[in-house]
Design an enzyme around this catalytic site. Sequence first.
Site, PDB file in Angstrom:
ATOM      1  N   ASP A  32      -7.643  -5.697  -0.106  1.00  0.00           N
ATOM      2  CA  ASP A  32      -7.950  -6.565  -1.084  1.00  0.00           C
ATOM      3  C   ASP A  32      -7.726  -8.096  -0.871  1.00  0.00           C
ATOM      4  O   ASP A  32      -7.996  -8.809  -1.609  1.00  0.00           O
ATOM      5  CB  ASP A  32      -7.693  -5.997  -2.639  1.00  0.00           C
ATOM      6  CG  ASP A  32      -8.194  -4.930  -2.964  1.00  0.00           C
ATOM      7  OD1 ASP A  32      -7.570  -3.778  -3.422  1.00  0.00           O
ATOM      8  OD2 ASP A  32      -9.593  -4.643  -2.858  1.00  0.00           O
TER       9      ASP A  32
ATOM     10  N   HIS B  13       0.812  -1.198  -0.066  1.00  0.00           N
ATOM     11  CA  HIS B  13      -0.321   0.210  -0.058  1.00  0.00           C
ATOM     12  C   HIS B  13       0.905   1.164   0.235  1.00  0.00           C
ATOM     13  O   HIS B  13       2.157   1.339   0.533  1.00  0.00           O
ATOM     14  CB  HIS B  13      -1.045   0.086   1.316  1.00  0.00           C
ATOM     15  CG  HIS B  13      -1.960   1.079   1.233  1.00  0.00           C
ATOM     16  ND1 HIS B  13      -2.261   2.265   1.383  1.00  0.00           N
ATOM     17  CD2 HIS B  13      -3.447   0.506   0.696  1.00  0.00           C
ATOM     18  CE1 HIS B  13      -3.315   2.680   0.913  1.00  0.00           C
ATOM     19  NE2 HIS B  13      -3.983   1.876   0.601  1.00  0.00           N
TER      20      HIS B  13
HETATM   21  C1  SDX Z   1      -6.389  -0.218  -3.262  1.00  0.00           C
HETATM   22  O1  SDX Z   1      -4.541   4.314  -2.450  1.00  0.00           O
HETATM   23  C2  SDX Z   1      -5.422   3.517  -1.647  1.00  0.00           C
HETATM   24  O2  SDX Z   1      -5.816   3.872  -0.425  1.00  0.00           O
HETATM   25  C3  SDX Z   1      -6.099   2.223  -2.161  1.00  0.00           C
HETATM   26  C4  SDX Z   1      -6.906   1.461  -1.528  1.00  0.00           C
HETATM   27  C5  SDX Z   1      -8.282   2.199  -1.274  1.00  0.00           C
HETATM   28  O3  SDX Z   1      -9.105   1.863  -0.244  1.00  0.00           O
HETATM   29  O4  SDX Z   1      -8.742   2.792  -2.028  1.00  0.00           O
HETATM   30  O5  SDX Z   1      -6.566   1.079  -0.476  1.00  0.00           O
HETATM   31  C6  SDX Z   1      -7.400   0.087  -2.237  1.00  0.00           C
HETATM   32  O6  SDX Z   1      -6.038  -0.167  -4.160  1.00  0.00           O
HETATM   33  C7  SDX Z   1      -5.209  -1.223  -2.296  1.00  0.00           C
HETATM   34  C8  SDX Z   1      -4.183  -1.912  -3.209  1.00  0.00           C
HETATM   35  C9  SDX Z   1      -4.559  -2.951  -4.084  1.00  0.00           C
HETATM   36  N1  SDX Z   1      -3.472  -3.371  -4.916  1.00  0.00           N
HETATM   37  C10 SDX Z   1      -2.661  -4.512  -5.027  1.00  0.00           C
HETATM   38  O7  SDX Z   1      -2.712  -5.281  -3.880  1.00  0.00           O
HETATM   39  C11 SDX Z   1      -1.811  -4.634  -5.950  1.00  0.00           C
HETATM   40  C12 SDX Z   1      -0.479  -5.239  -5.586  1.00  0.00           C
HETATM   41  N2  SDX Z   1       0.134  -4.062  -4.751  1.00  0.00           N
HETATM   42  C13 SDX Z   1       1.147  -3.119  -5.339  1.00  0.00           C
HETATM   43  O8  SDX Z   1       1.064  -3.011  -6.823  1.00  0.00           O
HETATM   44  C14 SDX Z   1       1.437  -2.128  -4.725  1.00  0.00           C
HETATM   45  O9  SDX Z   1       1.732  -2.199  -3.248  1.00  0.00           O
HETATM   46  C15 SDX Z   1       0.629  -0.349  -4.702  1.00  0.00           C
HETATM   47  C16 SDX Z   1      -0.107  -0.391  -6.301  1.00  0.00           C
HETATM   48  C17 SDX Z   1      -0.569  -0.816  -3.917  1.00  0.00           C
HETATM   49  C18 SDX Z   1       1.364   0.380  -3.990  1.00  0.00           C
HETATM   50  O10 SDX Z   1       2.214   0.905  -5.136  1.00  0.00           O
HETATM   51  P1  SDX Z   1       3.412   1.819  -4.620  1.00  0.00           P
HETATM   52  O11 SDX Z   1       3.201   2.565  -3.382  1.00  0.00           O
HETATM   53  O12 SDX Z   1       3.734   2.721  -5.962  1.00  0.00           O
HETATM   54  O13 SDX Z   1       4.671   1.124  -4.335  1.00  0.00           O
HETATM   55  P2  SDX Z   1       5.552   0.287  -5.540  1.00  0.00           P
HETATM   56  O14 SDX Z   1       4.765  -0.218  -6.564  1.00  0.00           O
HETATM   57  O15 SDX Z   1       6.517   1.606  -5.954  1.00  0.00           O
HETATM   58  O16 SDX Z   1       6.573  -0.585  -4.782  1.00  0.00           O
HETATM   59  C19 SDX Z   1       7.705  -0.054  -4.097  1.00  0.00           C
HETATM   60  C20 SDX Z   1       8.480  -1.415  -3.573  1.00  0.00           C
HETATM   61  C21 SDX Z   1       8.947  -2.040  -5.182  1.00  0.00           C
HETATM   62  O17 SDX Z   1      10.016  -2.741  -4.910  1.00  0.00           O
HETATM   63  P3  SDX Z   1      11.601  -2.247  -5.235  1.00  0.00           P
HETATM   64  O18 SDX Z   1      11.278  -1.950  -6.685  1.00  0.00           O
HETATM   65  O19 SDX Z   1      11.619  -0.702  -4.593  1.00  0.00           O
HETATM   66  O20 SDX Z   1      12.328  -3.123  -4.878  1.00  0.00           O
HETATM   67  O21 SDX Z   1       7.642  -2.461  -3.123  1.00  0.00           O
HETATM   68  C22 SDX Z   1       7.603  -3.580  -3.883  1.00  0.00           C
HETATM   69  C23 SDX Z   1       7.744  -3.131  -5.166  1.00  0.00           C
HETATM   70  O22 SDX Z   1       8.302  -4.020  -5.951  1.00  0.00           O
HETATM   71  N3  SDX Z   1       6.104  -3.861  -3.805  1.00  0.00           N
HETATM   72  C24 SDX Z   1       5.758  -5.207  -3.899  1.00  0.00           C
HETATM   73  C25 SDX Z   1       4.403  -4.963  -3.616  1.00  0.00           C
HETATM   74  N4  SDX Z   1       3.912  -3.888  -3.801  1.00  0.00           N
HETATM   75  C26 SDX Z   1       4.894  -3.100  -3.699  1.00  0.00           C
HETATM   76  N5  SDX Z   1       6.573  -6.288  -4.245  1.00  0.00           N
HETATM   77  C27 SDX Z   1       5.821  -7.458  -4.135  1.00  0.00           C
HETATM   78  N6  SDX Z   1       4.436  -7.574  -3.770  1.00  0.00           N
HETATM   79  C28 SDX Z   1       3.638  -6.372  -3.885  1.00  0.00           C
HETATM   80  N7  SDX Z   1       2.530  -6.416  -3.543  1.00  0.00           N
END
Ligand code: SDX
Length: 380
Positions: free
Chosen positions: A316, A262
């Site tokens: 989720d 998140h």
């Molecule tokens: C919702 O914003 C909200 O409030 C949303 C929500 C709401 O109520 O409206 O809470 C609802 O959308 C919840 C999120 C649902 N999405 C997912 O579960 C999809 C998987 N999650 C990721 O795509 C990610 O965590 C996000 C999209 C939720 C957040 O993305 P960010 O903040 O842009 O983080 P990032 O993608 O830049 O990741 C930062 C690091 C990366 O590693 P490095 O490249 O720095 O080494 O963390 C890692 C990412 O690879 N990472 C993950 C991960 N999420 C982040 N690694 C593995 N699995 C994951 N799920």
Amino acid sequence: MSTETEYRPGLADVPAAKSAISFIDGKRARLEYRGIAVETLAKESCFEETAYLLLKGELPTQKQLAEFDSELRQRRKIKSRLKDLIKCMPEHGHPMEALQTSVAALGMFYPCRDVSDPAKNWDAALRLIATLPTLVAAFARIRQGDEPIDPRPDLDHSANFYWMLFERVPSPAIRKVIDAALITHAEHTMNASTFTCRVTGSTLASPYATIASAIGSLAGPLHGGANEEALSMFEQISSVANVKPWFEKALANKAKIMGFGHRVYKVKDPRAAVIQELAEHVFAESTRPEKYEIALELEKVAAPVLGSKGIYPNVDFFSGVVYESLGIAKDLFTPVFAVARVVGWVAHWLEQLQDNRIFRPEQIYVGQRDVAYVPLEKRP
Ligand code: SDX
């Protein structure tokens, strides 16, 4: 002229608005709607009361709640020509696409293109909250060859949604699970779809166009679409024994674990805990589904690795397992999210209009400048 140092990918940590609707403390797993903890509302309140709180900023009196509830019930039905439109949609289309289309069409039946009239805006707000369940259920029924089921004025919001999906009244326990899940998903500060809603609303577009744009944003797998993706992930893992090898392979491939991570929470999403409690409650009455056991094992296996990076289950991760246990089809999970989040979107739309300035951020130009035009005949 904007500089590189001002640029924030994804606008991370950049305040896009001043808002009094909800508050998150991402380090302490705290989410408050108008100052009240979401756990308390999920336990003590109902969807209608929470919707009133989010829209009006305070809990309703008994009279105010009764009036608000009645106003919603009066707006649940949809025009027969809107049902005809839904019948023309391809049944293999995703329900989020059907919902986005239906909401835009709703605005053609109840025009509200002049958003300067608070009374008309309030009517549109009520209609959107009241009809989203009807629109979601109508497409779900029509795509399987059945007539849509009309809403029942004697049932509350959550029970009526279940009724329109399954043509049976939910037990009090199932009704409570749906109601608490809708409360938990209703609002969440400046998430992508709420930001989309505020941007569209800032152009003074109609509330129906504004909510249709937010639905499009919520549909993405990185946002509201993650609940459907998470369940598909559990299906792909297929057994508790396969969780560890699957996770190690996913890590090696730098795959995103759906339902994890998140932008704001760096601890377990408090809503995930609420939904997990609902799951335990639902499964106490029956056997725990394998997919729930897989989810628990994945959370355990992932914690030491992803936890150290502040990546934990979000809202989720468990919701799909609960919805599936209620008989809701996987591709309806995100529409259920929209049925709840429309309250937050409408609250932010109304708040945006109170002190509006059209969103128009800057960019850092990285393209070419002063390029000469070469006539076609002189090009290879
Ligand atoms: C919702 O914003 C909200 O409030 C949303 C929500 C709401 O109520 O409206 O809470 C609802 O959308 C919840 C999120 C649902 N999405 C997912 O579960 C999809 C998987 N999650 C990721 O795509 C990610 O965590 C996000 C999209 C939720 C957040 O993305 P960010 O903040 O842009 O983080 P990032 O993608 O830049 O990741 C930062 C690091 C990366 O590693 P490095 O490249 O720095 O080494 O963390 C890692 C990412 O690879 N990472 C993950 C991960 N999420 C982040 N690694 C593995 N699995 C994951 N799920």
